[in-house]
Each structure stands twice: as C-alpha cells, then as structure tokens.
Motif scaffolding. Structure first.
Motif, PDB file in Angstrom:
ATOM      1  N   PRO A  87     -26.596 -14.150 -60.946  1.00  0.00           N
ATOM      2  CA  PRO A  87     -27.412 -14.418 -59.755  1.00  0.00           C
ATOM      3  C   PRO A  87     -28.534 -13.398 -59.621  1.00  0.00           C
ATOM      4  O   PRO A  87     -28.313 -12.196 -59.665  1.00  0.00           O
ATOM      5  CB  PRO A  87     -26.407 -14.282 -58.603  1.00  0.00           C
ATOM      6  CG  PRO A  87     -25.075 -14.552 -59.221  1.00  0.00           C
ATOM      7  CD  PRO A  87     -25.169 -14.006 -60.614  1.00  0.00           C
ATOM      8  N   GLY A  88     -29.746 -13.904 -59.486  1.00  0.00           N
ATOM      9  CA  GLY A  88     -30.901 -13.030 -59.298  1.00  0.00           C
ATOM     10  C   GLY A  88     -31.432 -12.399 -60.567  1.00  0.00           C
ATOM     11  O   GLY A  88     -32.424 -11.673 -60.531  1.00  0.00           O
ATOM     12  N   ASN A  89     -30.781 -12.648 -61.698  1.00  0.00           N
ATOM     13  CA  ASN A  89     -31.236 -12.061 -62.962  1.00  0.00           C
ATOM     14  C   ASN A  89     -31.052 -13.088 -64.072  1.00  0.00           C
ATOM     15  O   ASN A  89     -30.040 -13.092 -64.771  1.00  0.00           O
ATOM     16  CB  ASN A  89     -30.452 -10.781 -63.277  1.00  0.00           C
ATOM     17  CG  ASN A  89     -31.141  -9.939 -64.333  1.00  0.00           C
ATOM     18  OD1 ASN A  89     -31.979 -10.429 -65.094  1.00  0.00           O
ATOM     19  ND2 ASN A  89     -30.808  -8.670 -64.393  1.00  0.00           N
ATOM     20  N   PRO A  90     -32.025 -13.972 -64.261  1.00  0.00           N
ATOM     21  CA  PRO A  90     -31.858 -15.110 -65.176  1.00  0.00           C
ATOM     22  C   PRO A  90     -31.736 -14.740 -66.643  1.00  0.00           C
ATOM     23  O   PRO A  90     -31.362 -15.582 -67.458  1.00  0.00           O
ATOM     24  CB  PRO A  90     -33.123 -15.938 -64.928  1.00  0.00           C
ATOM     25  CG  PRO A  90     -34.121 -14.974 -64.380  1.00  0.00           C
ATOM     26  CD  PRO A  90     -33.329 -13.979 -63.586  1.00  0.00           C
ATOM     27  N   GLN A  91     -32.035 -13.500 -67.019  1.00  0.00           N
ATOM     28  CA  GLN A  91     -31.935 -13.114 -68.421  1.00  0.00           C
ATOM     29  C   GLN A  91     -30.595 -12.479 -68.777  1.00  0.00           C
ATOM     30  O   GLN A  91     -30.325 -12.216 -69.942  1.00  0.00           O
ATOM     31  CB  GLN A  91     -33.066 -12.133 -68.772  1.00  0.00           C
ATOM     32  CG  GLN A  91     -34.444 -12.784 -68.783  1.00  0.00           C
ATOM     33  CD  GLN A  91     -35.510 -11.839 -69.281  1.00  0.00           C
ATOM     34  OE1 GLN A  91     -35.703 -10.767 -68.728  1.00  0.00           O
ATOM     35  NE2 GLN A  91     -36.194 -12.228 -70.336  1.00  0.00           N
ATOM     36  N   VAL A  92     -29.767 -12.244 -67.769  1.00  0.00           N
ATOM     37  CA  VAL A  92     -28.488 -11.552 -67.997  1.00  0.00           C
ATOM     38  C   VAL A  92     -27.334 -12.527 -67.810  1.00  0.00           C
ATOM     39  O   VAL A  92     -27.323 -13.318 -66.873  1.00  0.00           O
ATOM     40  CB  VAL A  92     -28.337 -10.367 -67.027  1.00  0.00           C
ATOM     41  CG1 VAL A  92     -26.970  -9.723 -67.162  1.00  0.00           C
ATOM     42  CG2 VAL A  92     -29.442  -9.337 -67.282  1.00  0.00           C
ATOM     43  N   GLY A  93     -26.353 -12.445 -68.691  1.00  0.00           N
ATOM     44  CA  GLY A  93     -25.161 -13.276 -68.580  1.00  0.00           C
ATOM     45  C   GLY A  93     -24.352 -13.211 -69.857  1.00  0.00           C
ATOM     46  O   GLY A  93     -24.912 -13.063 -70.952  1.00  0.00           O
ATOM     47  N   GLN A  94     -23.019 -13.272 -69.736  1.00  0.00           N
ATOM     48  CA  GLN A  94     -22.138 -13.252 -70.895  1.00  0.00           C
ATOM     49  C   GLN A  94     -22.321 -14.514 -71.720  1.00  0.00           C
ATOM     50  O   GLN A  94     -22.334 -15.624 -71.192  1.00  0.00           O
ATOM     51  CB  GLN A  94     -20.682 -13.135 -70.447  1.00  0.00           C
ATOM     52  CG  GLN A  94     -19.667 -13.396 -71.548  1.00  0.00           C
ATOM     53  CD  GLN A  94     -19.769 -12.379 -72.677  1.00  0.00           C
ATOM     54  OE1 GLN A  94     -19.880 -11.191 -72.431  1.00  0.00           O
ATOM     55  NE2 GLN A  94     -19.726 -12.848 -73.909  1.00  0.00           N
ATOM     56  N   ALA A  95     -22.483 -14.342 -73.026  1.00  0.00           N
ATOM     57  CA  ALA A  95     -22.635 -15.493 -73.919  1.00  0.00           C
ATOM     58  C   ALA A  95     -21.375 -16.349 -73.904  1.00  0.00           C
ATOM     59  O   ALA A  95     -20.273 -15.847 -74.087  1.00  0.00           O
ATOM     60  CB  ALA A  95     -22.932 -15.018 -75.332  1.00  0.00           C
ATOM     61  N   ILE A  96     -21.557 -17.632 -73.661  1.00  0.00           N
ATOM     62  CA  ILE A  96     -20.450 -18.577 -73.738  1.00  0.00           C
ATOM     63  C   ILE A  96     -20.228 -18.983 -75.194  1.00  0.00           C
ATOM     64  O   ILE A  96     -19.102 -19.156 -75.641  1.00  0.00           O
ATOM     65  CB  ILE A  96     -20.744 -19.816 -72.876  1.00  0.00           C
ATOM     66  CG1 ILE A  96     -20.870 -19.400 -71.401  1.00  0.00           C
ATOM     67  CG2 ILE A  96     -19.661 -20.880 -73.045  1.00  0.00           C
ATOM     68  CD1 ILE A  96     -21.321 -20.535 -70.506  1.00  0.00           C
ATOM     69  N   ARG A  97     -21.342 -19.134 -75.906  1.00  0.00           N
ATOM     70  CA  ARG A  97     -21.252 -19.457 -77.330  1.00  0.00           C
ATOM     71  C   ARG A  97     -22.507 -18.944 -78.022  1.00  0.00           C
ATOM     72  O   ARG A  97     -23.601 -18.991 -77.463  1.00  0.00           O
ATOM     73  CB  ARG A  97     -21.116 -20.967 -77.542  1.00  0.00           C
ATOM     74  CG  ARG A  97     -20.902 -21.342 -79.011  1.00  0.00           C
ATOM     75  CD  ARG A  97     -20.648 -22.818 -79.193  1.00  0.00           C
ATOM     76  NE  ARG A  97     -20.399 -23.146 -80.586  1.00  0.00           N
ATOM     77  CZ  ARG A  97     -20.199 -24.376 -81.060  1.00  0.00           C
ATOM     78  NH1 ARG A  97     -20.219 -25.395 -80.222  1.00  0.00           N
ATOM     79  NH2 ARG A  97     -19.972 -24.584 -82.341  1.00  0.00           N
ATOM     80  N   VAL A  98     -22.337 -18.412 -79.223  1.00  0.00           N
ATOM     81  CA  VAL A  98     -23.453 -17.911 -80.015  1.00  0.00           C
ATOM     82  C   VAL A  98     -23.632 -18.837 -81.214  1.00  0.00           C
ATOM     83  O   VAL A  98     -22.685 -19.101 -81.957  1.00  0.00           O
ATOM     84  CB  VAL A  98     -23.206 -16.466 -80.484  1.00  0.00           C
ATOM     85  CG1 VAL A  98     -24.348 -15.989 -81.376  1.00  0.00           C
ATOM     86  CG2 VAL A  98     -23.060 -15.539 -79.277  1.00  0.00           C
ATOM     87  N   PHE A  99     -24.864 -19.317 -81.388  1.00  0.00           N
ATOM     88  CA  PHE A  99     -25.180 -20.245 -82.474  1.00  0.00           C
ATOM     89  C   PHE A  99     -25.854 -19.497 -83.612  1.00  0.00           C
ATOM     90  O   PHE A  99     -26.806 -18.743 -83.403  1.00  0.00           O
ATOM     91  CB  PHE A  99     -26.079 -21.369 -81.961  1.00  0.00           C
ATOM     92  CG  PHE A  99     -25.389 -22.293 -80.993  1.00  0.00           C
ATOM     93  CD1 PHE A  99     -24.847 -23.495 -81.417  1.00  0.00           C
ATOM     94  CD2 PHE A  99     -25.267 -21.955 -79.651  1.00  0.00           C
ATOM     95  CE1 PHE A  99     -24.198 -24.346 -80.530  1.00  0.00           C
ATOM     96  CE2 PHE A  99     -24.623 -22.792 -78.752  1.00  0.00           C
ATOM     97  CZ  PHE A  99     -24.085 -23.992 -79.194  1.00  0.00           C
TER      98      PHE A  99
END
Length: 236
Positions: free
Chosen positions: A62-74
C-alpha cells in the motif's frame, strides 16, 4: 530471438506458418532493474515472454507500487500476462524486472487474431491455463500449510525455506519469508511472556506494598506501636 518458442507450451504445437506469424508480431523491449512492466489494475493488453533476465509477479505494498514480495519469478523462456488477454480483466498483480531484462511482447489484438486463425494455438492456450491452475493450486497449498503451522505455534516446521528445494525459486523465497515471519511471531510471543511475568512481579509487589500500608494504617497496628513504645519507656 534468443528464446525457442517451440519449447513453450503455448507455441509448441503451432504449424511453421503460424509460428512465423507469432515471431513477426513480437516486439522487443528492454527493462532496467526494478522497472515496473505493469501495475495491478492496469488493462491487460499484452502477453510477455522473458528473453533475458528475470521478471517477478507481485502484489504491491500500500502506497508503494514498486515494493512487494514476489509471488512468482519468471526466467528466460517463460511466459506471463496471458490471463488478462483471455478474460480481458485488469491485471490481478504487478510485474517488475528483478534485474536488467529483455522481454518480447505480443499485443492483445495479435494474440486474439492468432487464436482465431490457429486451432492448435487455442488448444495450447488451454494446456497452458491447466499448468497455471496446477501451479496456483500447489502454491496455495504451500501457503495454507505454512499459515496453519504458524497459527498452531509450530515455528520449527513453519520455516520450510531452510533445506527445502522448490521447483520455482519464488516458492523458496516465500518460504524464507514465512520462516522469518514465524521467528518474529515467536520472538513477540516470548517478549510478551517476559513482559507478563514482569507485570505479575510488579503487581505482586504493589499488592504487598498496599497490604503493608493497610496493616500499618490499621488501629491494631497503631495500638501495637503504642504498646511497644510504652514498654521501651518502662525499660528505660
């Protein structure tokens, strides 16, 4: 083109002519490390093939669209983003480059045109969707197991990242995150126990002090003090 389209489920059964049409419709694009390809909620208007580098699907903080734990890496040779082209709904997650990457994109219009012209591609897409459903089912099963074990206080077995091998690196990374979260929860519980124990000591001390003040303020205690005083005076 550095990726072999034939090695991908969606394109493996295409006739040479249809495969050539796919190749001619692909557009190459460079992404810097951390660059966002699309955001959660964006229109799904292209299919993406990783040619070089790594692309991560993640739910933004929330509030930081570039940050987040990867759900899956391609990895190179893998495909993402086709679901939004099929159901024509907004992106359900965001995508970013985990390192400098090269991608190939196929527009939604070209994708649907090729589906209409090639029954083989339609069947391949169905096969790809089945693979995606199996992956999601396995993924959710892992998450459910970790959450249940943490909820039960089983912190030693909740951290499944250590010594465990997963076919997809992002599962191992998520397992490590769950292990860290379990350790944090365990530490908070232990800290809470220490604080509760200290609070009990403080309460007991306060009770003893209160009881002492009550006794010392009682008429009986005052009379004892008075008698003791008189006895000392008599002895003197």
């Amino acid at each position: 083109m550095k990726v072999d389209l034939r090695s991908m489920t969606m394109f493996s059964q295409l006739p040479d002519e249809a495969l050539a049409q796919v190749k001619s419709a692909l557009k190459e694009r460079q992404l810097a490390t951390g660059e966002i390809l699309f955001n959660q909620g964006d229109p799904g208007n292209e299919l993406v093939i990783v040619e070089e580098g790594k692309m991560a699907i993640f739910v933004p903080a929330p509030g930081n669209p570039q940050v987040g734990q990867a759900i899956r890496v391609f990895q190179p040779g893998e495909l993402l983003g086709e679901m939004a082209l099929i159901d024509r709904k907004p992106r359900s997650a965001s995508a970013r480059a985990e390192e400098a990457s090269t991608i190939l994109t196929l527009s939604g219009d070209d994708f649907r045109r090729l589906l209409g012209e090639s029954p083989e591609m339609t069947l391949a897409v169905m096969g790809g969707l089945s693979d995606r459903i199996r992956y999601t089912t396995d993924f959710l099963g892992e998450v459910r197991t970790w959450i249940r074990r943490i909820a039960e206080g089983n912190y030693q077995t909740a951290g499944m990242g250590a010594g465990t091998t997963y076919a997809d690196k992002s599962l191992a990374e998520l397992a490590e995150d769950f292990a860290r979260m379990a350790a944090q929860v365990q530490e908070r519980e232990e800290q809470l126990r220490r604080e509760v124990a200290q609070l009990r000591i403080e309460i007991d001390e306060a009770k003893r002090k209160q009881e002492a003040e009550r006794i010392m303020g009682s008429e009986y205690y005052r009379s004892l003090k008075e008698r003791a005083k008189r006895l000392r005076e008599q002895d003197e």
